[in-house]
Design a protein around this motif. Structure first.
Motif, PDB file in Angstrom:
ATOM      1  N   MET A  35       0.838  -1.192   0.000  1.00  0.00           N
ATOM      2  CA  MET A  35       0.000   0.000   0.000  1.00  0.00           C
ATOM      3  C   MET A  35       0.877   1.248   0.000  1.00  0.00           C
ATOM      4  N   PHE A  36       0.433   2.281  -0.731  1.00  0.00           N
ATOM      5  CA  PHE A  36       1.126   3.555  -0.659  1.00  0.00           C
ATOM      6  C   PHE A  36       0.118   4.671  -0.370  1.00  0.00           C
ATOM      7  N   ILE A  37       0.649   5.827   0.011  1.00  0.00           N
ATOM      8  CA  ILE A  37      -0.202   6.934   0.463  1.00  0.00           C
ATOM      9  C   ILE A  37      -0.077   8.126  -0.478  1.00  0.00           C
ATOM     10  N   VAL A  38      -1.219   8.679  -0.846  1.00  0.00           N
ATOM     11  CA  VAL A  38      -1.284   9.917  -1.621  1.00  0.00           C
ATOM     12  C   VAL A  38      -1.882  10.994  -0.724  1.00  0.00           C
ATOM     13  N   ALA A  39      -1.213  12.108  -0.601  1.00  0.00           N
ATOM     14  CA  ALA A  39      -1.717  13.205   0.227  1.00  0.00           C
ATOM     15  C   ALA A  39      -2.355  14.275  -0.647  1.00  0.00           C
ATOM     16  N   VAL A  40      -3.506  14.765  -0.201  1.00  0.00           N
ATOM     17  CA  VAL A  40      -4.159  15.905  -0.855  1.00  0.00           C
ATOM     18  C   VAL A  40      -4.030  17.087   0.093  1.00  0.00           C
ATOM     19  N   THR A  41      -3.419  18.157  -0.378  1.00  0.00           N
ATOM     20  CA  THR A  41      -3.244  19.339   0.459  1.00  0.00           C
ATOM     21  C   THR A  41      -3.584  20.588  -0.343  1.00  0.00           C
ATOM     22  N   GLY A  42      -3.381  21.735   0.275  1.00  0.00           N
ATOM     23  CA  GLY A  42      -3.706  23.006  -0.373  1.00  0.00           C
ATOM     24  C   GLY A  42      -3.974  24.053   0.690  1.00  0.00           C
ATOM     25  N   GLY A  43      -4.607  25.127   0.309  1.00  0.00           N
ATOM     26  CA  GLY A  43      -4.946  26.171   1.265  1.00  0.00           C
ATOM     27  C   GLY A  43      -6.382  26.055   1.720  1.00  0.00           C
ATOM     28  N   ILE A  44      -6.734  26.819   2.731  1.00  0.00           N
ATOM     29  CA  ILE A  44      -8.103  26.839   3.211  1.00  0.00           C
ATOM     30  C   ILE A  44      -9.028  27.317   2.086  1.00  0.00           C
ATOM     31  N   ALA A  45     -10.101  26.592   1.855  1.00  0.00           N
ATOM     32  CA  ALA A  45     -11.103  26.920   0.820  1.00  0.00           C
ATOM     33  C   ALA A  45     -10.546  26.863  -0.605  1.00  0.00           C
ATOM     34  N   SER A  46      -9.487  26.077  -0.798  1.00  0.00           N
ATOM     35  CA  SER A  46      -8.931  25.960  -2.156  1.00  0.00           C
ATOM     36  C   SER A  46      -9.607  24.856  -2.966  1.00  0.00           C
ATOM     37  N   GLY A  47     -10.322  23.945  -2.265  1.00  0.00           N
ATOM     38  CA  GLY A  47     -11.041  22.894  -2.979  1.00  0.00           C
ATOM     39  C   GLY A  47     -10.550  21.489  -2.728  1.00  0.00           C
ATOM     40  N   LYS A  48      -9.850  21.283  -1.605  1.00  0.00           N
ATOM     41  CA  LYS A  48      -9.309  19.947  -1.288  1.00  0.00           C
ATOM     42  C   LYS A  48     -10.408  18.905  -1.178  1.00  0.00           C
ATOM     43  N   SER A  49     -11.518  19.266  -0.542  1.00  0.00           N
ATOM     44  CA  SER A  49     -12.603  18.302  -0.325  1.00  0.00           C
ATOM     45  C   SER A  49     -13.187  17.824  -1.642  1.00  0.00           C
ATOM     46  N   THR A  50     -13.282  18.716  -2.624  1.00  0.00           N
ATOM     47  CA  THR A  50     -13.803  18.336  -3.941  1.00  0.00           C
ATOM     48  C   THR A  50     -12.949  17.244  -4.562  1.00  0.00           C
ATOM     49  N   VAL A  51     -11.633  17.394  -4.439  1.00  0.00           N
ATOM     50  CA  VAL A  51     -10.707  16.418  -5.011  1.00  0.00           C
ATOM     51  C   VAL A  51     -10.749  15.106  -4.226  1.00  0.00           C
ATOM     52  N   SER A  52     -10.753  15.202  -2.902  1.00  0.00           N
ATOM     53  CA  SER A  52     -10.795  13.987  -2.076  1.00  0.00           C
ATOM     54  C   SER A  52     -12.059  13.175  -2.349  1.00  0.00           C
ATOM     55  N   LYS A  53     -13.169  13.852  -2.594  1.00  0.00           N
ATOM     56  CA  LYS A  53     -14.429  13.155  -2.866  1.00  0.00           C
ATOM     57  C   LYS A  53     -14.371  12.375  -4.164  1.00  0.00           C
ATOM     58  N   VAL A  54     -13.608  12.872  -5.126  1.00  0.00           N
ATOM     59  CA  VAL A  54     -13.444  12.147  -6.395  1.00  0.00           C
ATOM     60  C   VAL A  54     -12.787  10.795  -6.133  1.00  0.00           C
ATOM     61  N   PHE A  55     -11.710  10.797  -5.332  1.00  0.00           N
ATOM     62  CA  PHE A  55     -11.037   9.545  -4.998  1.00  0.00           C
ATOM     63  C   PHE A  55     -11.954   8.623  -4.198  1.00  0.00           C
ATOM     64  N   GLN A  56     -12.692   9.217  -3.269  1.00  0.00           N
ATOM     65  CA  GLN A  56     -13.584   8.425  -2.414  1.00  0.00           C
ATOM     66  C   GLN A  56     -14.674   7.746  -3.235  1.00  0.00           C
ATOM     67  N   LYS A  57     -15.205   8.450  -4.223  1.00  0.00           N
ATOM     68  CA  LYS A  57     -16.249   7.885  -5.084  1.00  0.00           C
ATOM     69  C   LYS A  57     -15.731   6.699  -5.892  1.00  0.00           C
ATOM     70  N   GLN A  58     -14.418   6.661  -6.105  1.00  0.00           N
ATOM     71  CA  GLN A  58     -13.815   5.548  -6.851  1.00  0.00           C
ATOM     72  C   GLN A  58     -13.421   4.393  -5.942  1.00  0.00           C
ATOM     73  N   GLY A  59     -13.789   4.496  -4.654  1.00  0.00           N
ATOM     74  CA  GLY A  59     -13.528   3.404  -3.717  1.00  0.00           C
ATOM     75  C   GLY A  59     -12.201   3.497  -2.983  1.00  0.00           C
ATOM     76  N   ILE A  60     -11.512   4.622  -3.116  1.00  0.00           N
ATOM     77  CA  ILE A  60     -10.239   4.805  -2.421  1.00  0.00           C
ATOM     78  C   ILE A  60     -10.514   5.349  -1.012  1.00  0.00           C
ATOM     79  N   PRO A  61     -10.013   4.680   0.038  1.00  0.00           N
ATOM     80  CA  PRO A  61     -10.234   5.179   1.401  1.00  0.00           C
ATOM     81  C   PRO A  61      -9.584   6.553   1.587  1.00  0.00           C
ATOM     82  N   VAL A  62     -10.325   7.461   2.216  1.00  0.00           N
ATOM     83  CA  VAL A  62      -9.809   8.808   2.473  1.00  0.00           C
ATOM     84  C   VAL A  62      -9.820   9.064   3.973  1.00  0.00           C
ATOM     85  N   ILE A  63      -8.680   9.437   4.508  1.00  0.00           N
ATOM     86  CA  ILE A  63      -8.574   9.841   5.909  1.00  0.00           C
ATOM     87  C   ILE A  63      -8.516  11.368   5.926  1.00  0.00           C
TER      88      ILE A  63
END
Length: 236
Positions: free
Chosen positions: A1-29
């Motif tokens: 297993m490997f880890i991909v980090a999603v980062t950015g600034g406050i209100a930059s849109g990180k949640s939008t990107v994380s949800k894309v991965f989550q919808k594809q079945g990738i666990p998101v912490i």
């Protein structure tokens, strides 16, 4: 297993990107979700926050008044440091244990949604790829003001409390420009998702882990073998 980090600034849109991965079945912490969990009434962090900041940061329900606490810490660097000292160790500990649980679940890769990845630097050694979600500061302020119902001054305090997005982009492997439509952002995220799915890194990590396990096991075996050959008077 490997880890991909999603980062950015406050209100930059990180949640939008994380949800894309989550919808594809990738666990998101999600570090922000963990941050909310650990300050629920009665939790150790909640008790420490109440002790240091007082009852003025509590709602009648005893929950943390995030608006009041946010205003305090983003206007005072010292208070922000005190809050981080309370919450960050617990957040990182919970992230670590959740990663360990997913490690044995058979997933090829997982996503960590970490807004302050570069600011804290704590988990950098465990991350394979970093995705930074970026947008123009005017757009960032506009979204933050609308989302959190802040004044422009308050919004600027929050944006300026973090590392500039330009620097985060320079330190990342992928940058997603979130100035456009949601569809464009999601399309960029899907391109990264497809690349990660094609990666063989999870096999390399498993082979490395297996090799380490075999080395440790063989070392213990040799030590036991040597120990058993010692004269009885030397053995405890």
């Amino acid at each position: 297993m490997f880890i991909v980090a999603v980062t950015g600034g406050i209100a930059s849109g990180k949640s939008t990107v994380s949800k894309v991965f989550q919808k594809q079945g990738i666990p998101v912490i999600d570090a922000d979700k963990i941050a909310r969990e650990i300050v629920e009434p009665g939790q150790p962090c909640w008790k420490q926050i109440r002790e240091i900041f007082g009852d003025e940061v509590l709602l009648p329900s005893k929950e943390i008044n995030r608006a009041v606490l946010g205003k305090m810490i983003f206007e005072d660097k010292e208070l922000r440091g005190k809050l981080n000292k309370i919450t960050h160790p617990t957040i990182h500990r919970k992230i670590f244990w959740r990663v360990c649980k997913l490690l044995v679940s058979g997933h090829s890769w997982i996503v960590l949604d970490l807004p302050l990845l570069f600011e804290t630097g704590v988990l950098m050694d465990y991350i394979h790829k970093i995705v930074c979600v970026s947008c123009d500061q005017d757009k960032q302020l506009e979204r933050l003001i609308a989302r959190n119902e802040l004044s422009e001054t308050e919004a600027r305090h929050r944006v300026n409390s973090q590392m500039p997005l330009e620097k985060k982009c320079e330190k990342s492997h992928f940058v997603i420009d979130n100035n456009g439509s949601v569809e464009e952002t999601e399309s960029s995220a899907m391109s990264i998702y497809n690349m990660m799915c094609e990666s063989k890194q999870h096999w390399l990590n498993r082979i490395s882990f297996l090799g380490l396990f075999l080395i440790v096991g063989f070392s213990i075996y040799l030590l036991l073998k040597v120990f058993n050959k010692l004269p009885a008077s030397w053995q405890m």
